[in-house]
Design a protein around this motif. Structure first.
Motif, PDB file in Angstrom:
ATOM      1  N   LYS A   1       0.862  -1.170   0.000  1.00 31.64           N
ATOM      2  CA  LYS A   1       0.000   0.000   0.000  1.00 31.64           C
ATOM      3  C   LYS A   1       0.905   1.229   0.000  1.00 31.64           C
ATOM      4  O   LYS A   1       2.079   1.167   0.358  1.00 31.64           O
TER       5      LYS A   1
ATOM      6  N   SER B   1       1.306   1.758 -10.442  1.00 35.15           N
ATOM      7  CA  SER B   1       0.422   1.279  -9.386  1.00 35.15           C
ATOM      8  C   SER B   1      -0.800   0.643 -10.016  1.00 35.15           C
ATOM      9  O   SER B   1      -1.120   0.891 -11.178  1.00 35.15           O
TER      10      SER B   1
ATOM     11  N   ARG C   1      -4.931  -0.640  -8.672  1.00 32.96           N
ATOM     12  CA  ARG C   1      -5.915  -0.369  -7.630  1.00 32.96           C
ATOM     13  C   ARG C   1      -6.403  -1.686  -7.036  1.00 32.96           C
ATOM     14  O   ARG C   1      -6.745  -2.615  -7.760  1.00 32.96           O
ATOM     15  N   ALA C   2      -6.411  -1.726  -5.729  1.00 30.21           N
ATOM     16  CA  ALA C   2      -6.964  -2.882  -5.027  1.00 30.21           C
ATOM     17  C   ALA C   2      -8.482  -2.812  -5.125  1.00 30.21           C
ATOM     18  O   ALA C   2      -9.047  -1.808  -5.581  1.00 30.21           O
TER      19      ALA C   2
ATOM     20  N   TYR D   1      -7.714   1.487  -3.239  1.00 31.95           N
ATOM     21  CA  TYR D   1      -6.407   2.016  -2.829  1.00 31.95           C
ATOM     22  C   TYR D   1      -5.340   1.649  -3.845  1.00 31.95           C
ATOM     23  O   TYR D   1      -5.379   0.582  -4.452  1.00 31.95           O
ATOM     24  N   ARG D   2      -4.366   2.556  -3.978  1.00 30.47           N
ATOM     25  CA  ARG D   2      -3.217   2.251  -4.826  1.00 30.47           C
ATOM     26  C   ARG D   2      -2.372   1.173  -4.158  1.00 30.47           C
ATOM     27  O   ARG D   2      -2.145   1.219  -2.959  1.00 30.47           O
ATOM     28  N   VAL D   3      -1.875   0.247  -4.968  1.00 36.35           N
ATOM     29  CA  VAL D   3      -0.919  -0.740  -4.486  1.00 36.35           C
ATOM     30  C   VAL D   3       0.232  -0.814  -5.480  1.00 36.35           C
ATOM     31  O   VAL D   3       0.064  -0.571  -6.675  1.00 36.35           O
TER      32      VAL D   3
END
Length: 123
Positions: A3, A29, A31-32, A36-38
């Motif tokens: 994260k 990145s 998105r989960a 959220y960005r991962v």
């Protein structure tokens, strides 16, 4: 996968900086499910290398033009086509240092003499 907060903690970069690098295409990145960005673990190396290049005076636009090897290898010393960019950056910094040295000398002269040297007469 990391994260953004974990990436920030691992690199010492701010979350805001990481988002900025991501927006400029310097990090990848995804998105989960929660939105959220991962980031992949390699992003730690990439952020650290970005920080080094920025500290050396390169802009994000310049860094975007660098070969991928400059971001994928932390502390990357040489990619064949990077030598010219580094030399150009060094020449620019040396010009800036020369200009600052000239300003410093003029200011010292002003302080010593109590006047303003090399001022054109008022018309």
């Amino acid at each position: 996968m990391l994260k953004i907060g974990a990436l920030a903690q691992a690199t010492g970069a701010s979350v805001r900086s990481i988002r900025h690098y991501d927006r400029h295409g310097l990090l990848a990145s995804t998105r989960a499910e929660n939105g959220y960005r991962v980031f992949q673990a390699v992003a730690i190396t990439q952020v650290k290398q970005l920080q080094r290049l920025i500290a050396a005076g390169f802009s994000l636009e310049e860094i975007r033009s660098f070969p991928d090897c400059m971001l994928l290898i932390e502390g990357a010393k040489a990619c064949a086509n990077m030598t010219d960019a580094r030399r150009k950056r060094l020449a620019m910094i040396e010009r800036q240092i020369d200009a600052l040295e000239n300003q410093r000398q003029r200011l010292r002269a002003m302080l010593i003499s109590g006047s303003e040297p090399d001022q054109p007469p008022l018309a």
